[in-house]
Write an enzyme that holds these catalytic residues in place. Structure first.
Site, PDB file in Angstrom:
ATOM      1  N   ASP A  95      10.669   1.718   1.045  1.00 58.71           N
ATOM      2  CA  ASP A  95       9.328   2.468   1.374  1.00 58.71           C
ATOM      3  C   ASP A  95       9.658   3.916   1.764  1.00 58.71           C
ATOM      4  OD1 ASP A  95       6.714   3.165   1.470  1.00 58.71           O
ATOM      5  OD2 ASP A  95       6.048   1.308   2.427  1.00 58.71           O
ATOM      6  N   ASP A 123      -1.298   2.195  -3.167  1.00 56.46           N
ATOM      7  CA  ASP A 123      -1.774   1.347  -2.229  1.00 56.46           C
ATOM      8  C   ASP A 123      -3.064   0.976  -2.647  1.00 56.46           C
ATOM      9  OD1 ASP A 123       0.517   1.464  -0.870  1.00 56.46           O
ATOM     10  OD2 ASP A 123      -0.050   2.442   0.904  1.00 56.46           O
TER      11      ASP A 123
END
Ligand code: GLA
Length: 716
Positions: free
Chosen positions: A449, A514
């Site tokens: 990430d 997301d």
């Protein structure tokens, strides 16, 4: 081909490219379009294309070459801006050598006065009609060269190519298609200064004739394969010529080329086609063939990710229940997301300390991984190696490793700072921690990430370091991958904030967004498909009520939409209602049945559907299988939809068309009499020609629903 010759030709499946160099002039891209006959006189293009010289112009029109220069009178963006403490700011490079071979050429330019040498590199992939190009600059002088701008080879636009389609967006709303008109008054520029390829502006675009669509219009598609700052400039000059130029984005003083050293730009990848459908298919095929790690060619495991299921609550029994529920639904990989490492009880601390938190995992990760393995799943782990929290052991020991200028107040995002990976000791410390993790545990997969942008990306002396940061990330991934060859990496930057062809050399899965709301996802995923193929697209079934948007949706819609990509689950399956899990199970089987051919399929976005109705299809390379998603986000203005026409099938073959939705009974409720296809176990047999040219009628589709059709050749 000898260096004395002036034309360089490459042929692909559908297009031909001709480069031309006059009397030792820097080559121009003379032609890139429809494939030309083998016997073709390129000279005729020159004769036909001779341009008048207008009044009040320079005595010789500035060439729009692969390397346009201000010193030749070029009024667009020169390819190079550099100097040595103000000197040698004006340069004039000239062609001095050419090497060419079947699928590439190198043009060498030199300026002895400014002591510079340049290699323009071009490579042709005949299979996909792809041109890859980059520039290499060598500093031949005794003093350091400050590089302000160095472009990849500049590409001309065709007459009439005045419409630009770019991908833009934001966190949880990535890959939006945005069109702009190009006029001679306003150059268009796509720039990223966030230190990542970014959801805001994707490093690529399509430039085409007005109104180009899936099947019409001449289009040039290009992508700068780079995960950091960049700029792409598209301009129609006042003299009518147009060009596109892509370059890395440099912060002031960031790129210093020492005496005798070289600087190499990122690679520009481009293809030409008629319509977006063919363009996307070429990008996908080129990416699969030339870029993606080989493990992406294996069936992609169905995964369960812990993030939206448990967030930071890594309570042992909760995770164990999730692992067991994952196995029960048929998952093949369990990914432990954020929350497992030292002190990471929330998002305010812990980044930089990549050791398992003994408070939460007193016996380390072993017991959890053993349970995952017992349940016949592989194990993946979330990391964010480029970041550091103020509240971390790493920060307390080395506050000077932060990529922020100490003289000014620091900017935090999600309570975190960036670790300056161009400090060798910081790089080594992070690499050692990750390497130790990978040595200690059987970790098959890292979700890598990167949750904050690089602003004020300077070192202790205020020297800009964004470019070096991106290079260090590549190096870190490369070194870890070579030490752990089985390791698979997923690219994530708050969702799809770092998906580009250079990171995809290292990462074969992208966390698309997301946002797990299926309706939002339909648009995001269709946007993603412009450049990227389905098998690398992470797509998860979230909770009934989407955490990001708050919208509720039924399990059929969530699963069908997630089937467009690499299927995963990101809800707490151990707490889901039995009915919800039962509804999801058949889609797991569908994923496993079809993923092998989807990984080499061609993607079709159905053209000319009404607003609010979208169609996406994947057709197997052998044309024997296909899946089609017909999604309705808003109700139709008329009572009956127009028939849909499938694409990409073999016209003379016969196919069986069926609805794969498991909620057919539910869908039938929206009509007095539903079409035959919605009956249980029904199918229709028809030829490819009938399906493509006649079309199939649709049932009434309520808003917020999606029909999943399979259309397989009878013998498949
Ligand atoms: C980012 C990712 C999410 C999740 C969180 C964890 O937002 O995009 O999927 O991993 O970080 O903090």
């Amino acid at each position: 081909m000898s260096s004395a010759e002036k034309f360089f030709r490459f042929d692909g499946q559908k297009t031909s490219v001709i480069l031309y160099s006059g009397e030792a002039t820097i080559p121009t891209l003379l032609y890139w379009g429809e494939k030309l006959p083998a016997a073709f006189e390129a000279q005729e293009l020159l004769l036909l294309g001779e341009r008048p010289l207008t009044f009040a112009a320079l005595e010789r029109e500035a060439p729009l070459s692969l390397f346009p220069q201000e010193s030749e009178g070029f009024l667009g963006s020169p390819a190079l801006a550099a100097h040595r403490e103000g000197k040698h700011a004006i340069q004039k490079l000239q062609l001095c050598d050419v090497q060419s071979w079947e699928d590439g050429c190198t043009f060498q330019l030199e300026d002895q006065n400014a002591a510079l040498r340049m290699n323009l590199q071009l490579r042709w992939s005949a299979h996909d009609d792809f041109l890859t190009s980059w520039s290499e600059l060598e500093n031949l002088g005794p003093e350091t060269l400050s590089l302000d701008h160095l472009a990849c080879p500049t590409l001309p636009l065709l007459p009439g190519e005045n419409e630009v389609l770019a991908l833009g967006g934001r966190w949880a709303g990535e890959f939006r298609w945005e069109r702009s008109a190009l006029t001679p008054n306003l150059a268009l520029s796509i720039e990223q200064r966030s230190g990542r390829s970014g959801p805001e502006h994707f490093p690529g675009c399509v430039i085409g004739t007005a109104g180009f669509d899936e099947t019409h219009g001449s289009v040039l598609g290009l992508h700068l394969a780079w995960s950091g700052n960049y700029k792409i400039r598209i301009e129609r000059l006042r003299d009518g010529r147009g060009y596109v130029q892509a370059a890395g984005g440099f912060m002031p003083g960031e790129i210093q080329v020492e005496a005798g050293a070289r600087f190499v730009t990122p690679r520009l990848m481009a293809t030409r086609a008629m319509g977006l459908e063919a363009l996307s298919q070429r990008f996908h095929s080129f990416l699969r063939r030339e870029i993606l790690p080989t493990w992406t060619r294996q069936p992609r495991p169905l995964l369960v990710n812990s993030w939206e299921a448990v967030y930071f609550d890594h309570e042992r029994s909760r995770l164990e229940a999730l692992v067991e529920a994952a196995a029960a639904i048929g998952a093949e990989r369990f990914v432990l997301d954020d929350g497992w490492f030292l002190g990471r009880r929330d998002d305010r601390r812990g980044l930089g300390d990549w050791q398992v938190d003994p408070g939460v995992y007193p016996e380390g990760l072993r017991p959890l991984i053993d349970l995952v393995h017992e349940n016949r799943m592989s194990f993946g782990l979330w990391v964010e190696p480029e970041m550091i929290s103020r509240d971390s052991q790493l920060f307390r020991a080395h506050p000077e490793w932060v990529l922020q200028v100490p003289a000014y107040p620091w900017l935090e995002a999600r309570h975190q700072l960036v670790l300056n990976l161009s400090v060798e000791a910081a790089y080594a410390a992070i690499k050692e921690q990750l390497d130790a993790l990978l040595r200690s545990y059987p970790i098959d997969f890292l979700k890598w990430d990167m949750n904050r942008i690089l602003v004020m990306a300077g070192d202790q002396e205020g020297r800009a370091r964004a470019w070096q940061q991106t290079e260090a990330v590549y190096r870190l991934m490369d070194e870890l991958r070579s030490a752990h060859p089985q390791l698979e990496i997923e690219t994530c930057a708050s969702g799809g904030g770092r998906v580009d062809f250079e990171i995809l050399r290292r990462c074969g899965r992208a966390w698309t967004s997301d946002n797990n709301d299926p309706l939002e996802r339909l648009r995001i995923q269709a946007g993603f498909s412009l450049f990227f193929p389905p098998e690398i697209m992470g797509a998860h079934v979230g909770s009934e009520r989407a955490h990001i948007s708050g919208r509720r949706s039924d399990p059929h819609l969530r699963a069908i939409v997630a089937l467009q990509g690499q299927l995963g689950f990101e809800l707490d399956l151990s707490r889901s209602a039995e009915a919800e899990r039962a509804a999801l199970v058949p889609y797991v089987a569908l994923y496993k049945e079809h993923r092998h051919w989807i990984a080499s399929s061609r993607v079709f976005r159905l053209p000319q559907l009404r607003p609010g109705l979208a169609g996406l299809g994947y057709v197997a390379a052998a044309q024997d299988r296909s899946l089609w998603w017909i999604s309705s986000s808003a109700s139709a203005p008329v009572s009956q939809e127009e028939p849909i026409k499938l694409r990409g099938l073999a016209p003379e073959q016969r196919y069986r068309l069926r609805v794969e939705n498991q909620n057919k009974a539910e869908l039938r409720r929206f009509m007095q009499k539903a079409p035959r296809l919605l009956e249980d176990d029904a199918s229709i047999i028809a030829s490819g020609a009938a399906l493509m040219h006649g079309g199939a009628s649709l049932p009434v589709l309520p808003p917020e629903s999606c029909l999943l059709l399979s259309c397989h050749r009878l013998d498949a």
